[in-house]
Design a protein around this motif. Structure first.
Motif, PDB file in Angstrom:
ATOM      1  N   UNK A 415      -3.577  -4.059   4.864  1.00  0.00           N
ATOM      2  CA  UNK A 415      -3.123  -4.824   3.702  1.00  0.00           C
ATOM      3  C   UNK A 415      -3.912  -4.362   2.484  1.00  0.00           C
ATOM      4  N   UNK A 416      -3.196  -3.894   1.460  1.00  0.00           N
ATOM      5  CA  UNK A 416      -3.807  -3.523   0.187  1.00  0.00           C
ATOM      6  C   UNK A 416      -3.147  -4.377  -0.896  1.00  0.00           C
ATOM      7  N   UNK A 417      -3.913  -5.300  -1.460  1.00  0.00           N
ATOM      8  CA  UNK A 417      -3.342  -6.237  -2.427  1.00  0.00           C
ATOM      9  C   UNK A 417      -4.380  -6.655  -3.448  1.00  0.00           C
ATOM     10  N   UNK A 418      -4.730  -5.754  -4.359  1.00  0.00           N
ATOM     11  CA  UNK A 418      -5.668  -6.149  -5.418  1.00  0.00           C
ATOM     12  C   UNK A 418      -5.047  -7.178  -6.344  1.00  0.00           C
ATOM     13  N   UNK A 420      -3.461  -8.733  -9.398  1.00  0.00           N
ATOM     14  CA  UNK A 420      -2.665  -8.061 -10.414  1.00  0.00           C
ATOM     15  C   UNK A 420      -1.653  -7.113  -9.820  1.00  0.00           C
ATOM     16  N   UNK A 421      -1.768  -6.838  -8.499  1.00  0.00           N
ATOM     17  CA  UNK A 421      -0.815  -6.015  -7.785  1.00  0.00           C
ATOM     18  C   UNK A 421      -1.058  -4.534  -8.014  1.00  0.00           C
ATOM     19  N   UNK A 422      -0.227  -3.690  -7.388  1.00  0.00           N
ATOM     20  CA  UNK A 422       0.817  -4.054  -6.438  1.00  0.00           C
ATOM     21  C   UNK A 422       0.248  -4.356  -5.051  1.00  0.00           C
ATOM     22  N   UNK A 423       1.113  -4.860  -4.166  1.00  0.00           N
ATOM     23  CA  UNK A 423       0.704  -5.176  -2.802  1.00  0.00           C
ATOM     24  C   UNK A 423       1.464  -4.293  -1.823  1.00  0.00           C
ATOM     25  N   UNK A 424       0.759  -3.852  -0.791  1.00  0.00           N
ATOM     26  CA  UNK A 424       1.382  -3.034   0.244  1.00  0.00           C
ATOM     27  C   UNK A 424       0.867  -3.473   1.602  1.00  0.00           C
ATOM     28  N   UNK A 425       1.781  -3.773   2.500  1.00  0.00           N
ATOM     29  CA  UNK A 425       1.447  -4.059   3.902  1.00  0.00           C
ATOM     30  C   UNK A 425       1.988  -2.902   4.730  1.00  0.00           C
ATOM     31  N   UNK A 426       1.094  -2.182   5.399  1.00  0.00           N
ATOM     32  CA  UNK A 426       1.479  -1.039   6.205  1.00  0.00           C
ATOM     33  C   UNK A 426       1.231  -1.348   7.673  1.00  0.00           C
ATOM     34  N   UNK A 427       2.236  -1.112   8.499  1.00  0.00           N
ATOM     35  CA  UNK A 427       2.160  -1.417   9.919  1.00  0.00           C
ATOM     36  C   UNK A 427       2.393  -0.127  10.706  1.00  0.00           C
ATOM     37  N   UNK A 428       1.540   0.118  11.677  1.00  0.00           N
ATOM     38  CA  UNK A 428       1.702   1.248  12.591  1.00  0.00           C
ATOM     39  C   UNK A 428       1.962   0.707  13.987  1.00  0.00           C
TER      40      UNK A 428
END
Length: 433
Positions: A415-418, A420-428
């Motif tokens: 989960x990368x969500x600083x 102010x955005x943007x947000x990214x949820x990456x699933x492997x």
């Protein structure tokens, strides 16, 4: 041909970015060397963690860039900087990837820089060769083309355009290859697992396996409760009404008909509840349309405009669209992803469904991108939005549920969500056959 030109464009951008970052890598490397020399006098103990944090920030950016070029997400790992003084120094040096970051800095301004300059020079060589046609006589000794020295105008007019044509035909193959070598070099240095990471992985798998078993037991109890309290109770009610209708039919046909109508309504409600239970286990749309089609339906229903991008690792298979995929794109996307186990398909579907629901409720985003790639025996799913960011996993945002579902399959969630955005949820998700 269009795809070849697109590859040349991506390779050119990657090489240009490498050249632009050359001064940063060189400066960080030199500063780290100076800081290391100052450790015995104490100054380096303060400056080294700061420089290593800057190095990690740069290397994480390169991890994402190299992963995007290769068509595979690369997990980033922030440097632990919670301590101060000697504690921060020890934390920085104990990070399992920090020495790989340092090695990458050296390779970036040596081999990486050479590969990038070579790629750009090869891209410009046809133009440079053509520029020799009116200026060949200014060189001493005269330029040589294909082993033939240019000593006359007729040679310049004939041989130089031929050389430029040959070089132009080679550009779509050589430039992407040079960029690909650099990308693979970056990924080897920045994403290879160390012993510490493998140990962390084993420990994490032990914890997630326990959580997965608990989640599996809770899911079974939920299904049993839904069937017992809902569907089974309605079926018992239907049986009672039919039994009463059978007994009263001879004496009061109107009452019997009314009871049978109520039993029919109850049967329809029971079927609806049963479909809901089945859908929670394995959505029927996955069996009907496959994972790309199911995700396309989720994207179409999302309250925020959603772009669905499904393709193979090289990005060569057309499968990008907004909302529902066309039949041709859907077939291409299914071909790109290959055969995926049903459990992995269901997990990917529910991850995207939960993430899109969260985006619609909490993010304030204007655009969402769902990105799906199959790389070897792993399925990568990334959900990115341009919302306000700052995802708090402890505030009931659904990320904890996503982690539990993915952990059950020995997958990984980033989960990368600083703020102010943007947000990214990456699933492997592992999907080897």
């Amino acid at each position: 041909m269009r795809e070849r030109l697109a590859q040349v464009g991506r390779a050119t951008r990657y090489s240009l970015a490498t050249i632009v970052s050359f001064p940063i890598a060189l400066a960080l490397f030199c500063l780290l060397m100076v800081s290391a020399a100052l450790i015995p006098v104490g100054i380096g103990i303060v400056t080294t963690p700061l420089l290593l944090s800057a190095t990690r920030a740069v290397s994480n950016g390169e991890r994402r860039r190299a992963g995007a070029h290769a068509g595979r997400p690369v997990t980033t790992r922030p440097l632990d900087s919670t301590g101060t003084g000697l504690t921060a120094f020890r934390q920085a040096l104990s990070d399992p990837l920090i020495f790989r970051d340092f090695a990458w800095l050296f390779v970036r301004f040596t081999a990486g820089f050479i590969l990038s300059v070579t790629a750009l020079m090869f891209l410009l060589m046809p133009v440079m060769v053509l520029s020799l046609i009116p200026t060949w006589h200014l060189f001493s000794p005269p330029p040589t083309v294909l082993g033939i020295p240019i000593i006359g105008w007729w040679q310049a007019v004939i041989f130089l355009p031929i050389q430029a044509l040959v070089l132009t035909l080679l550009v779509p193959f050589v430039v992407p290859w040079l960029a690909g070598v650099q990308v693979r070099l970056d990924l080897v240095l920045l994403s290879s697992a160390t012993r510490r990471e493998l140990a962390d992985r084993v420990e994490n798998l032990t914890e997630t396996r326990e959580s997965a078993l608990l989640a599996h037991g809770a899911e079974l109890r939920r299904i049993e409760r839904d069937l017992h309290d809902g569907t089974q109770a309605r079926l018992v009610n239907i049986a009672l009404r039919l039994g009463i209708a059978e007994r009263t039919f001879a004496d009061d046909p109107a009452a019997a008909v009314k009871l049978m109508q109520q039993a029919r309504d109850g049967a329809e409600e029971a079927m609806t509840e049963l479909r809901d239970v089945v859908r929670a286990i394995y959505p029927p749309i996955l069996a009907d349309r496959g994972l790309p089609g199911a995700l396309s339906a989720l994207a179409a229903r999302c309250t925020v405009p959603t772009t669905l991008d499904v393709a193979d690792v090289a990005g060569d298979t057309p499968g990008t669209g907004v909302g529902d995929l066309a039949d041709v794109e859907l077939a291409a996307a299914e071909s790109a992803l290959g055969r995926i186990p049903a459990a992995v398909e269901a997990a990917a579907y529910f991850v995207v469904a939960e993430a899109l629901t969260n985006v619609g409720k909490h993010s304030g985003a204007q655009l969402v991108t769902v990105w799906v790639r199959r790389v070897g025996d792993a399925l990568y799913v990334a959900i990115s939005d341009d919302g306000r960011g700052g995802i708090d996993e402890t505030a009931g945002t659904g990320v904890a549920g996503i982690r539990r579902r993915v952990a059950a399959l020995d997958g990984a969630v980033t989960v990368e969500s600083p703020r102010g955005g943007p947000s990214t949820i990456t699933v492997e998700l592992p999907c080897g056959s």
